[in-house]
Design an enzyme around this catalytic site. Structure first.
Site, PDB file in Angstrom:
ATOM      1  N   LYS A 197      32.352  33.054  45.118  1.00 52.77           N
ATOM      2  CA  LYS A 197      31.676  33.300  43.839  1.00 52.77           C
ATOM      3  C   LYS A 197      32.391  32.602  42.698  1.00 52.77           C
ATOM      4  O   LYS A 197      31.773  32.278  41.668  1.00 52.77           O
ATOM      5  CB  LYS A 197      31.540  34.801  43.579  1.00 52.77           C
ATOM      6  CG  LYS A 197      32.837  35.617  43.656  1.00 52.77           C
ATOM      7  CD  LYS A 197      33.634  35.634  42.383  1.00 52.77           C
ATOM      8  CE  LYS A 197      34.937  36.371  42.574  1.00 52.77           C
ATOM      9  NZ  LYS A 197      35.791  36.370  41.371  1.00 52.77           N
ATOM     10  N   ASN A 200      37.136  31.284  35.623  1.00 56.74           N
ATOM     11  CA  ASN A 200      36.276  30.287  36.265  1.00 56.74           C
ATOM     12  C   ASN A 200      35.079  29.953  35.373  1.00 56.74           C
ATOM     13  O   ASN A 200      34.726  28.788  35.209  1.00 56.74           O
ATOM     14  CB  ASN A 200      35.814  30.813  37.630  1.00 56.74           C
ATOM     15  CG  ASN A 200      36.975  30.998  38.580  1.00 56.74           C
ATOM     16  OD1 ASN A 200      37.493  30.045  39.136  1.00 56.74           O
ATOM     17  ND2 ASN A 200      37.407  32.240  38.756  1.00 56.74           N
ATOM     18  N   ALA A 241      40.328  42.286  34.562  1.00 59.98           N
ATOM     19  CA  ALA A 241      41.491  43.061  34.120  1.00 59.98           C
ATOM     20  C   ALA A 241      41.270  43.643  32.731  1.00 59.98           C
ATOM     21  O   ALA A 241      41.614  44.797  32.464  1.00 59.98           O
ATOM     22  CB  ALA A 241      42.732  42.179  34.136  1.00 59.98           C
ATOM     23  N   ALA A 269      52.581  39.714  38.568  1.00 53.89           N
ATOM     24  CA  ALA A 269      52.503  40.352  37.253  1.00 53.89           C
ATOM     25  C   ALA A 269      51.637  39.546  36.297  1.00 53.89           C
ATOM     26  O   ALA A 269      51.919  39.449  35.106  1.00 53.89           O
ATOM     27  CB  ALA A 269      53.906  40.544  36.677  1.00 53.89           C
ATOM     28  N   GLY A 270      50.561  38.965  36.840  1.00 56.72           N
ATOM     29  CA  GLY A 270      49.548  38.347  35.996  1.00 56.72           C
ATOM     30  C   GLY A 270      48.674  39.419  35.377  1.00 56.72           C
ATOM     31  O   GLY A 270      49.011  40.608  35.404  1.00 56.72           O
TER      32      GLY A 270
END
Length: 339
Positions: A196, A261, A145, A10-11
């Site tokens: 990546k 990142n 997201a 649930a991120g």
């Protein structure tokens, strides 16, 4: 046709995917590691820590009970950090064995397992036998997201050796802003997705140091070259790396401030300490652990990955970023395309 789906994790990405699938008309249960997160989703229809200000569909259910989350699920999606995929699968296996349920397993995680160098689908294969599942499908590609939450037009890949399973997942995810393309090259899709993140750290660092568009283009292009070299050595199809889970995912991750990142690299470029960056991020920065795995795997397979090696030296050998960049630019001259 409505499908019963369990979304494990649930991120930010797990929350948005679960919400989207509910809006697609499916019966979705989100599994949260912490009970307080599950209660917030159920009672407030929010997940403020991961998706601040985002209102969830009231039909999305959440629980911290794994058995309850996966009960009767036809599709179980792993959207947890790479370092807990194995332990989560180990918890899931006895539940599947006890119930006799054989779902499709979907992986939306992007990384390589420390020590084993396994891709996520390999971890799932290793833990959950074929008699306890239908197939494993990897969903990957250029997606943040935050952008999917605002219904930004998005195209990803559903990769599997089982075409029917990939097509089933393709149909479950499909709507007017989210599209999946099937691909049989699971190795290439997963290698592109994992590696990546390392290049994105470098791209963020370059911006933090004040470098411009030329540097960004060089990093992305040469980064893709070394991702492809290692991927092909591991058995991938080179064509995959010019697709959505190759250059597509690399572009979005190496250029967007939504990317953890990229943000981590940017903060390093501004002189912040790695541990402080990780402590303040609030979510897992997959590229940091992947850099170590990629460094070890490249050495094992004798694959030249200079940008990855440079980022590894900054993260794990405390090398100054400016010195590392000078070292990259001082490398021997060579052809762009090797025989």
């Amino acid at each position: 046709m409505s499908t019963k789906v369990a979304v494990l994790g649930a991120g930010s990405w797990g929350t948005v995917v679960a919400n989207m699938l509910v809006e697609n008309g499916h019966d979705v249960t989100s599994w949260a590691y912490l009970d307080k997160d599950a209660r917030e989703i159920n009672d407030q229809h929010t997940n403020e820590h991961y998706m601040p200000g985002f209102r969830l569909n009231a039909n999305l259910k959440a629980t911290s009970d794994l058995a309850a989350a996966v009960e009767g699920a036809e599709l179980i999606l792993f959207v947890v950090p790479t370092n807990v995929v194995r332990s989560t699968a180990q918890q899931l296996l006895p539940i599947l064995q006890a119930t006799g349920n054989k779902p499709i397993l979907g992986s939306l995680a992007k990384g390589l397992e420390k020590g084993s160098y396994m891709r996520i689908s390999q971890v799932l294969d290793d833990v959950i036998p074929a008699e306890n599942r239908q197939a494993v499908v990897v969903v990957s590609g250029p997606s943040h997201a935050e952008d999917v939450a605002t219904k930004d037009l998005t195209a990803l890949t559903a990769a599997s050796t089982d075409l029917a399973a990939a097509q089933r997942v393709q149909a479950i995810f499909a709507n007017d802003y989210f599209r999946l393309y099937t691909n049989a090259d699971v190795i290439g899709v997963e290698m592109g997705a994992a590696l990546k993140n390392v290049i994105a750290i470098g791209a963020g660092a370059a911006v933090g140091l004040g470098y411009g568009a030329n540097t960004k283009a060089a990093l992305i292009t040469r980064g893709l070259a070394e991702i492809s070299r290692l991927g092909v050595k591991m058995g991938a199809d080179a064509q995959t790396f010019i697709g959505l889970s190759g250059v597509g995912d690399l572009i979005v991750t190496a250029t967007s401030e939504h990317s953890r990142n990229w943000r981590a690299g940017n903060q390093l470029g501004h002189g912040e300490r790695l541990q402080d960056v990780l402590d303040n991020m609030g979510q897992v920065v997959e590229g940091v652990s992947t850099a170590k795995v990629a460094h070890e795997l490249a050495a094992k397979e004798h694959v030249d990955m200079p940008i990855t090696e440079a980022i590894y030296s900054v993260l794990y050998e405390d090398q100054p970023i400016t010195n590392v960049i000078k070292g990259l630019m001082a490398r021997d001259a060579k052809p762009e395309f090797e025989e």
